[in-house]
Design an enzyme around this catalytic site. Structure first.
Site, PDB file in Angstrom:
ATOM      1  N   LYS A  37       0.894  -1.279  -0.062  1.00  0.00           N
ATOM      2  CA  LYS A  37       0.086  -0.058   0.011  1.00  0.00           C
ATOM      3  C   LYS A  37       0.915   1.144  -0.105  1.00  0.00           C
ATOM      4  O   LYS A  37       0.450   2.262  -0.719  1.00  0.00           O
ATOM      5  CB  LYS A  37      -0.777  -0.083   1.195  1.00  0.00           C
ATOM      6  N   ASN A  38       1.895   1.234   0.682  1.00  0.00           N
ATOM      7  CA  ASN A  38       2.882   2.508   0.742  1.00  0.00           C
ATOM      8  C   ASN A  38       3.718   2.833  -0.142  1.00  0.00           C
ATOM      9  O   ASN A  38       4.675   3.590  -0.226  1.00  0.00           O
ATOM     10  CB  ASN A  38       3.595   2.613   2.371  1.00  0.00           C
ATOM     11  N   CYS A 132      -3.889   9.259   9.519  1.00  0.00           N
ATOM     12  CA  CYS A 132      -4.771   8.528  10.739  1.00  0.00           C
ATOM     13  C   CYS A 132      -4.021   9.275  12.103  1.00  0.00           C
ATOM     14  O   CYS A 132      -3.230  10.272  11.956  1.00  0.00           O
ATOM     15  CB  CYS A 132      -3.525   7.226  10.904  1.00  0.00           C
ATOM     16  N   ARG A 137       1.971  14.893  12.617  1.00  0.00           N
ATOM     17  CA  ARG A 137       2.526  14.625  11.152  1.00  0.00           C
ATOM     18  C   ARG A 137       2.312  15.933  10.476  1.00  0.00           C
ATOM     19  O   ARG A 137       1.715  16.278   9.299  1.00  0.00           O
ATOM     20  CB  ARG A 137       1.291  13.786  10.485  1.00  0.00           C
ATOM     21  N   ASP A 321       4.577   0.785  12.406  1.00  0.00           N
ATOM     22  CA  ASP A 321       3.611   0.076  11.627  1.00  0.00           C
ATOM     23  C   ASP A 321       3.268  -1.514  12.473  1.00  0.00           C
ATOM     24  O   ASP A 321       2.274  -1.936  11.949  1.00  0.00           O
ATOM     25  CB  ASP A 321       3.498  -0.135  10.169  1.00  0.00           C
ATOM     26  N   ARG A 429      -8.486   0.826   3.845  1.00  0.00           N
ATOM     27  CA  ARG A 429      -7.490   1.762   3.045  1.00  0.00           C
ATOM     28  C   ARG A 429      -6.405   1.014   2.655  1.00  0.00           C
ATOM     29  O   ARG A 429      -5.679   1.452   1.631  1.00  0.00           O
ATOM     30  CB  ARG A 429      -7.250   2.946   4.067  1.00  0.00           C
TER      31      ARG A 429
HETATM   32  N1  EPU Z   1       7.598  14.465  10.445  1.00  0.00           N
HETATM   33  C1  EPU Z   1       7.839  15.972  10.681  1.00  0.00           C
HETATM   34  N2  EPU Z   1       7.936  16.778   9.628  1.00  0.00           N
HETATM   35  C2  EPU Z   1       7.725  16.400   8.376  1.00  0.00           C
HETATM   36  C3  EPU Z   1       7.431  15.129   8.028  1.00  0.00           C
HETATM   37  C4  EPU Z   1       7.547  14.292   9.064  1.00  0.00           C
HETATM   38  O1  EPU Z   1       8.102  16.151  11.731  1.00  0.00           O
HETATM   39  O2  EPU Z   1       7.728  17.218   7.217  1.00  0.00           O
HETATM   40  C5  EPU Z   1       7.820  13.717  11.527  1.00  0.00           C
HETATM   41  C6  EPU Z   1       6.233  12.996  11.607  1.00  0.00           C
HETATM   42  O3  EPU Z   1       5.402  13.879  12.602  1.00  0.00           O
HETATM   43  C7  EPU Z   1       6.556  11.843  12.302  1.00  0.00           C
HETATM   44  C8  EPU Z   1       7.983  11.238  11.658  1.00  0.00           C
HETATM   45  O4  EPU Z   1       8.572  12.491  11.143  1.00  0.00           O
HETATM   46  O5  EPU Z   1       6.802  12.014  13.676  1.00  0.00           O
HETATM   47  C9  EPU Z   1       7.906  10.109  10.583  1.00  0.00           C
HETATM   48  O6  EPU Z   1       6.942  10.634   9.656  1.00  0.00           O
HETATM   49  P1  EPU Z   1       7.083  10.188   8.017  1.00  0.00           P
HETATM   50  O7  EPU Z   1       7.455  11.365   7.329  1.00  0.00           O
HETATM   51  O8  EPU Z   1       8.396   9.215   7.925  1.00  0.00           O
HETATM   52  O9  EPU Z   1       5.788   9.604   7.858  1.00  0.00           O
HETATM   53  P2  EPU Z   1       4.846   9.598   6.656  1.00  0.00           P
HETATM   54  O10 EPU Z   1       5.647   9.573   5.272  1.00  0.00           O
HETATM   55  O11 EPU Z   1       3.758  10.524   6.727  1.00  0.00           O
HETATM   56  C10 EPU Z   1       4.971   7.024   5.913  1.00  0.00           C
HETATM   57  C11 EPU Z   1       3.966   5.869   5.974  1.00  0.00           C
HETATM   58  C12 EPU Z   1       3.424   5.524   7.267  1.00  0.00           C
HETATM   59  C13 EPU Z   1       4.630   5.057   7.984  1.00  0.00           C
HETATM   60  C14 EPU Z   1       5.687   6.028   8.117  1.00  0.00           C
HETATM   61  C15 EPU Z   1       6.747   5.613   8.975  1.00  0.00           C
HETATM   62  C16 EPU Z   1       2.755   6.206   3.652  1.00  0.00           C
HETATM   63  C17 EPU Z   1       1.566   6.742   3.036  1.00  0.00           C
HETATM   64  N3  EPU Z   1       2.728   6.379   5.073  1.00  0.00           N
HETATM   65  O12 EPU Z   1       4.296   8.031   6.737  1.00  0.00           O
HETATM   66  O13 EPU Z   1       2.545   4.426   7.134  1.00  0.00           O
HETATM   67  O14 EPU Z   1       4.135   4.708   9.437  1.00  0.00           O
HETATM   68  O15 EPU Z   1       5.988   6.586   6.897  1.00  0.00           O
HETATM   69  O16 EPU Z   1       7.521   4.471   8.491  1.00  0.00           O
HETATM   70  O17 EPU Z   1       3.771   5.700   3.319  1.00  0.00           O
HETATM   71  C18 EPU Z   1       0.521   3.315   7.655  1.00  0.00           C
HETATM   72  O18 EPU Z   1       0.594   2.728   6.714  1.00  0.00           O
HETATM   73  O19 EPU Z   1      -0.415   3.122   8.528  1.00  0.00           O
HETATM   74  C19 EPU Z   1       1.405   4.461   8.130  1.00  0.00           C
HETATM   75  C20 EPU Z   1       1.015   5.411   9.104  1.00  0.00           C
END
Ligand code: EPU
Length: 448
Positions: A37-38, A132, A137, A321, A429
């Site tokens: 999915k990701n 979520c 985030r 996750d 999702r």
């Molecule tokens: N963060 C910031 N600022 C930013 C970006 C991130 O402070 O500009 C912080 C976030 O708040 C968090 C941490 O950095 O505390 C990590 O966030 P990241 O950006 O890595 O997460 P994401 O890209 O929003 C993806 C996956 C998540 C998974 C995370 C970590 C997708 C669509 N989502 O999220 O998946 O948990 O990476 O591996 O790829 C899920 O599938 O259930 C899910 C939440």
């Protein structure tokens, strides 16, 4: 053995699909994991960088895929999702609308379209992110990186508006290895002028899947995961490509944990050891039987396990996750286990339902058992202590996000009696036809 019978909840009368699960049956058999999915959504967004057709194989039929199809169609792509073949063909000869309107459902993908839309149109607007309820985030890393690359980003009430004369390469160092920010910069940098270097980059397998596709499209990307560095030399044009989505490692861990928590035996076909090292090490440490085979991994459960201390962290660490399913499993471990969550500050909300099912879990704002993390001073409930073994009982419970939802399902499968689970749209999702697939492993699960 602690005992605490599940209590009744009245929010089961909420609208939407529900699962009814009668627990206590060991899962047995084989299950094939779907495409990630990701990863798939990012590959679909990458296709927007070219005016030639792209073909993506091993596409999971999930709501996140559907939302991304909708996004591509809104900006003018011709999309053909073949549900039988699990493939999607995307052709965007022209970006007709670089302004993505509010989509029918939300996820965190639209912000990744900024780079491709800027390259194609010079400006772009995307709706604010959904996702979520697991933490704040923010997307400050994305925006700061774009600004360094010559993009002006303005936050409007319900959207982000971005404009750029020319996107140029830059040296970017993230304060934390963010998956989305790394992907966003890689996408934007492929067609930028000059070299972009990302330091402290996230190096998740899903990001490498994106890098593979972009390379097939003609991008020049140097991937140095051990150093957390990615270097991208911008090119003038990208062309069409055909790529396959990697197997979903979150699905693999979900099915593995369901097998272990129900004392069953499941061959998880498609699971790749190199994507799951930190999970396999923990499954082995707690005494679960893990056997690597050609084409998958067999997981075999038993009555009781050894307790664990787990700290989540970016890849190659133990993934955030995965802590929800393994938390359920740790209710069956003999002694005290600890999970310290260092990626999201608010990802233990689901434990309230596990406690109602009989689990003994204490939630804490401290960095239990590990050195202080970046949430130490935030009064964020980001650690749990789990005492076992306990018996879980069926209850009326509610999913609040996708991975918490999987913890609910596994808890219900392992519990004695019947559970009613609301909020099934969260699972839809990211997991394709989950009830049919678990049913084939012997689970007593019905969607109503
Ligand atoms: N963060 C910031 N600022 C930013 C970006 C991130 O402070 O500009 C912080 C976030 O708040 C968090 C941490 O950095 O505390 C990590 O966030 P990241 O950006 O890595 O997460 P994401 O890209 O929003 C993806 C996956 C998540 C998974 C995370 C970590 C997708 C669509 N989502 O999220 O998946 O948990 O990476 O591996 O790829 C899920 O599938 O259930 C899910 C939440």
């Amino acid at each position: 053995m602690f005992e605490n019978k599940g209590l009744l909840r009245y929010d089961i009368f909420m609208s939407g699909d529900k699962f009814i699960i009668r627990g206590g049956r060991p899962l047995a058999g084989e299950i094939e994991i779907r495409g990630s999915k990701n990863a798939v959504t990012k590959l679909m967004i990458a296709s927007l960088l070219t005016d030639e057709p792209c073909v993506i194989e091993n596409v999971p039929l999930t709501h996140d895929t559907d939302i991304t199809v909708e996004l591509c169609e809104k900006i003018g792509s011709r999309v053909l999702l073949d549900r039988e073949a699990h493939t999607v063909k995307i052709h965007t000869p022209e970006v007709l609308h670089p302004i993505v309107p509010e989509l029918s459902r939300k996820n965190r993908i639209p912000v990744l379209a900024l780079g491709p839309l800027l390259h194609r149109s010079g400006y772009a607007e995307v709706p604010v992110l959904g996702g979520c309820p697991i933490g704040h985030r923010p997307i400050n890393f994305h925006i700061e990186a774009f600004e360094k690359m010559g993009v002006e980003v303005r936050r409007k009430e319900q959207s982000y508006f971005a404009e750029a004369g020319e996107i140029h390469g830059a040296e970017i160092e993230f304060p934390f290895p963010s998956v989305g920010a790394t992907e966003n910069v890689i996408l934007a940098a492929t067609l930028a002028q000059g070299r972009t270097t990302i330091k402290n980059a996230a190096v998740e397998p899903e990001i490498y899947n994106l890098v593979e596709m972009l390379r097939l499209m003609g991008a020049k990307i140097l991937w140095k995961p051990e150093e957390r560095v990615v270097e991208i030399d911008g090119v003038n044009k990208l062309h069409g490509a055909s790529v396959s989505v990697i197997p979903d490692r979150n699905e693999a861990v979900s099915f593995a944990t369901a097998a272990l928590a129900t004392g069953g035996e499941v061959w998880v076909r498609g699971a790749r050891k190199e994507h799951l090292k930190s999970f396999l090490a923990k499954a082995d440490e707690m005494g679960g039987f893990v056997s690597l085979t050609d084409g998958g991994i067999i997981f075999k459960g038993k009555d009781q396990y050894r307790p664990l201390r787990i700290e989540t962290s970016p890849h190659p660490g133990f993934m955030t996750d995965w802590q929800q399913p393994i938390c359920v499993l740790l209710t069956r471990a003999d002694g005290e286990s600890i999970i310290h969550e260092t990626v999201y500050e608010d990802r233990f909300g689901y434990t309230a339902d596990l406690i109602r099912m009989g689990a003994y879990i204490e939630i804490s704002g401290e960095c239990l058992g590990f050195s202080p993390c970046r949430f130490a001073s935030q009064a964020a409930n980001h650690s749990v202590r789990i005492r076992g073994p306990v018996k879980l009982y069926g209850a009326a419970i509610a999913m609040t996000d996708i991975r918490a939802g999987m913890a609910h399902i596994i808890a219900a499968l392992a519990a004695e009696g019947e559970s009613i689970i609301t909020g099934v749209e969260h699972i839809d999702r990211g997991y394709e036809k989950i009830e049919e697939r678990l049913g084939r492993l012997g689970a007593d699960i019905k969607r109503i």
